[in-house]
Every structure is written in structure tokens, then in C-alpha cells.
Design an enzyme around this catalytic site. Structure first.
Site, PDB file in Angstrom:
ATOM      1  N   LYS A 196       0.857  -1.182   0.000  1.00 24.50           N
ATOM      2  CA  LYS A 196       0.000   0.000   0.000  1.00 24.50           C
ATOM      3  C   LYS A 196       0.891   1.229   0.000  1.00 24.50           C
ATOM      4  O   LYS A 196       1.704   1.427   0.910  1.00 24.50           O
ATOM      5  CB  LYS A 196      -0.913   0.001   1.228  1.00 24.50           C
ATOM      6  CG  LYS A 196      -1.752   1.268   1.329  1.00 24.50           C
ATOM      7  CD  LYS A 196      -2.810   1.176   2.405  1.00 24.50           C
ATOM      8  CE  LYS A 196      -3.556   2.485   2.525  1.00 24.50           C
ATOM      9  NZ  LYS A 196      -4.632   2.412   3.525  1.00 24.50           N
ATOM     10  N   LYS A 249      -2.179  -1.487  -3.771  1.00 23.81           N
ATOM     11  CA  LYS A 249      -3.073  -0.328  -3.713  1.00 23.81           C
ATOM     12  C   LYS A 249      -2.285   0.953  -3.837  1.00 23.81           C
ATOM     13  O   LYS A 249      -1.266   1.073  -3.141  1.00 23.81           O
ATOM     14  CB  LYS A 249      -3.799  -0.369  -2.374  1.00 23.81           C
ATOM     15  CG  LYS A 249      -4.704   0.800  -2.107  1.00 23.81           C
ATOM     16  CD  LYS A 249      -5.287   0.677  -0.728  1.00 23.81           C
ATOM     17  CE  LYS A 249      -6.158   1.896  -0.466  1.00 23.81           C
ATOM     18  NZ  LYS A 249      -6.619   1.939   0.890  1.00 23.81           N
TER      19      LYS A 249
END
Ligand code: PBG
Length: 324
Positions: A196, A249
Site C-alpha cells: 500500500k 493499492k
């Protein structure tokens, strides 16, 4: 002109194109994120996410029923914690009667087969809007992991199928897995936000949950977008620690990472097509600069083609309708 090979033969008409299409989206590829609020009959349209709503539990249940009827098999829950429950411990996040816990129970009760995934992170509960407990201006790792463990256990107890830690603290997957085992939650899965990145594309999400960091940024825990090899390290460690599904992400600015992760692991890979990616398409479409429907299908197909087995996207419902 004599050509031994004419590649256009396989592109000649829709039938032949569909015969040779390598990547096909299906409803069960999607994870639909849902924003939940207190109250009744609340449907608040998020200003920076036109067409996307934060709903109270009653309306959320109607939405989940509709998603299920369309063939979508999983949802990812986020709650907007009331201001007076926010502090620097995150204790509201493991309140057995908290909004998240009530939402999980109500949804599992209404649509038992829907796979309910839950966001595990402190930011909506933090007075500072950070994913970590703050001490002397720093986001401290180990006390935060202890809080995330309690939060995960309370989601599991409420009936969550999969907990999804999105915080990027070190060691949280191992700690959560161990706690789930010790407490006999042997059917609860973990979807780790493994790679992320500290991204500007989360802006609209922070509007949706009123969770923007009150000071500084998230760069001491979320990854530097300059890095690729680090994504593999993070992901392999999460799998080692017990992650069932790993995530990259955001999605579209990280298609290279999705592919590298996919090639490196033997667990399902998910990708999060985040709020800013949704907002960009919506804004361009509103201006008449892009065809929204075409952009949605092209973007989501590219994410699957890159290697994502699952895609969390605010376009889940629209995409299924477009797929027909
Ligand atoms: C919080 C969290 C964020 C998102 C998912 N979980 C925001 C952040 O890390 O600041 C972003 C999702 C999106 O932008 O759609 N831990």
C-alpha cells in the site's frame, strides 16, 4: 501483397474478438467497498465521489441485497466513527456494540452468503486521522499492532469472513493470525494490504470518512511510490505471517507492481482501484471528456490483465451492469 501472418484476422469482428479475449471480467472479480454511518435512512453522497454514498445500516443492507442479486460476492466495510468516539487509542474500534460490529452482524444476518471483509485500521477512530497510535508526534508500531489485534478479533466475533488490515504497520499480519488462532477463529481470513503506497489518490476516501491526517502524512508507514522491490518484500512477509489474500493499492498507477506480485506469490492477489481513481473518471466524464462506461471497463480490465484476481472498486455495481 503476400503476408504469412495477418494478425487482424483475430480482430475482425466482435465474435472472433470474444473467442480470443484473454481477460474477461466477471461479477465475482469485484469487491464492493461500502461506507457506513450511524443513524437511519442516511444516504450521504460523498462530494468528491459523485454517485457514491455513505449509508446507515438499514440502507446498506438494501445495497448489499442488490449487490448480491447482481452476482457480486464480496463487500469491504468502512465506518465513519462519530467524532465523540475518536481518541488516540482506537478503543471504539473493538467496541462489541460499535458501528462496524453492528453492521457486520446485520449484513451477515440479511445476506449470509455475502463475503464480508472489514477494514482494519485506526484512522477513522483516531483524533489525529492516522493509522497508528501517536506518541510524541510519532506513529508507534507495536502499540498500534496490539490495537489492530483487538479490532480484528472483534470483527471476527461479529461474524466478519475476512479482516483486511490497511495500516501498513510491521508485524500486524502475524500478530492478527496468532490471535485468531488462539481465540479459535479458524475460519476467519486475512486480506493484507501488503503493498500500500503513500498516495494522493486516497483524497476522496478521506472525505468520505472524515479521516484525513490532522498533521503530517502517512509516509512513515505507507510505501514510497518510487519502490518496486520493496513491494515484493512486504508481500512475501505478509504471506509468511499468514495472509490469505494480498493486495496492491492503488491500482492503475501500480499495474507493474500488481504483475510482479502476481508472478511472485501463490495466493490470490487483489488490487484496490481507489477513490481518486474513481473521482478522476467521474470528473472527466462530467466534463464530457471521457466516455465513463468505456473508461470503467477499460480500466478494470487492465487491472485484471495486470494480474489482479480480485478488484476492490467503487465501480463494482456499474461494471456488472455494463457487463450485462
Ligand atoms: C485507511 C484506508 C484508506 C483507504 C483504505 N483504507 C485511506 C488511507 O490510507 O489514508 C483508501 C481507499 C480509497 O482511497 O479508496 N487505512
Amino acid at each position: 501483397m503476400y503476408l504469412q501472418r495477418r494478425n487482424r484476422i483475430l480482430r475482425n469482428n466482435p465474435s472472433i474478438r470474444s473467442l480470443v479475449a484473454e481477460t474477461i471480467l466477471r461479477p465475482s472479480d469485484f469487491i464492493a467497498p461500502l461506507f457506513i454511518d450511524e443513524g437511519e435512512n442516511v444516504a450521504f453522497e460523498i462530494p468528491s465521489m459523485p454517485g457514491y454514498y455513505r449509508r446507515s445500516i438499514d440502507g446498506t443492507i438494501q445495497e448489499v441485497k442488490e449487490l448480491w442479486s447482481l452476482g457480486i460476492k464480496s463487500i469491504l466495510l468502512f465506518v465513519k466513527a462519530a467524532d465523540d468516539t475518536k481518541d488516540n487509542t482506537g478503543k471504539e474500534s473493538w467496541n462489541p456494540d460499535g458501528l462496524m460490529q453492528r453492521a457486520i452482524k446485520a449484513i451477515k444476518n440479511a445476506v449470509p452468503e455475502m463475503i464480508v471483509m472489514t477494514d482494519v485500521a485506526l484512522d477513522p477512530y483516531s483524533v489525529y486521522g492516522h493509522d497508528g497510535i501517536v506518541e510524541n508526534g510519532e506513529k508507534v508500531n507495536d502499540p498500534t499492532v496490539e490495537a489492530l489485534v483487538k479490532m480484528s478479533l472483534s470483527h471476527a466475533a461479529a461474524g466478519a469472513d475476512i479482516v483486511a488490515p490497511s495500516d501498513m504497520m510491521d508485524g500486524r499480519i502475524g500478530a492478527i493470525r496468532e490471535a485468531l488462532e488462539q481465540n479459535n477463529f479458524t475460519k476467519t481470513g486475512i486480506m493484507a494490504y501488503s503493498a500500500k503506497y503513500a498516495s494522493c489518490f486516497y483524497g476522496p476516501f478521506r472525505d468520505a470518512l472524515d479521516s484525513a491526517p490532522g498533521f503530517g502524512d502517512k509516509k512513515t508507514y505507507q510505501m514510497d511510490y518510487a519502490n518496486r522491490i520493496e513491494a515484493i518484500k512486504e508481500t512475501l512477509m505478509d504471506i509468511e505471517e499468514g495472509a490469505d489474500i494480498v493486495m496492491v493499492k492503488p491500482a492503475m498507477t501500480y499495474l507493474d507492481i500488481i504483475r510482479e506480485v502476481k508472478n511472485a506469490v501463490d495466493v490470490p492477489v487483489s488490487a484496490y482501484h481507489v477513490s481518486g481513481e474513481y473521482a478522476m473518471i467521474k470528473a472527466a466524464a462530467k466534463m464530457g471528456w471521457l466516455n465513463e462506461d468505456k473508461a470503467v471497463l477499460e480500466c478494470l480490465t487492465s487491472i485484471k490483465r495486470a494480474g489482479a484476481d480480485l478488484i476492490a472498486t467503487y465501480f463494482a455495481k456499474d461494471a456488472v451492469k455494463l457487463l450485462g
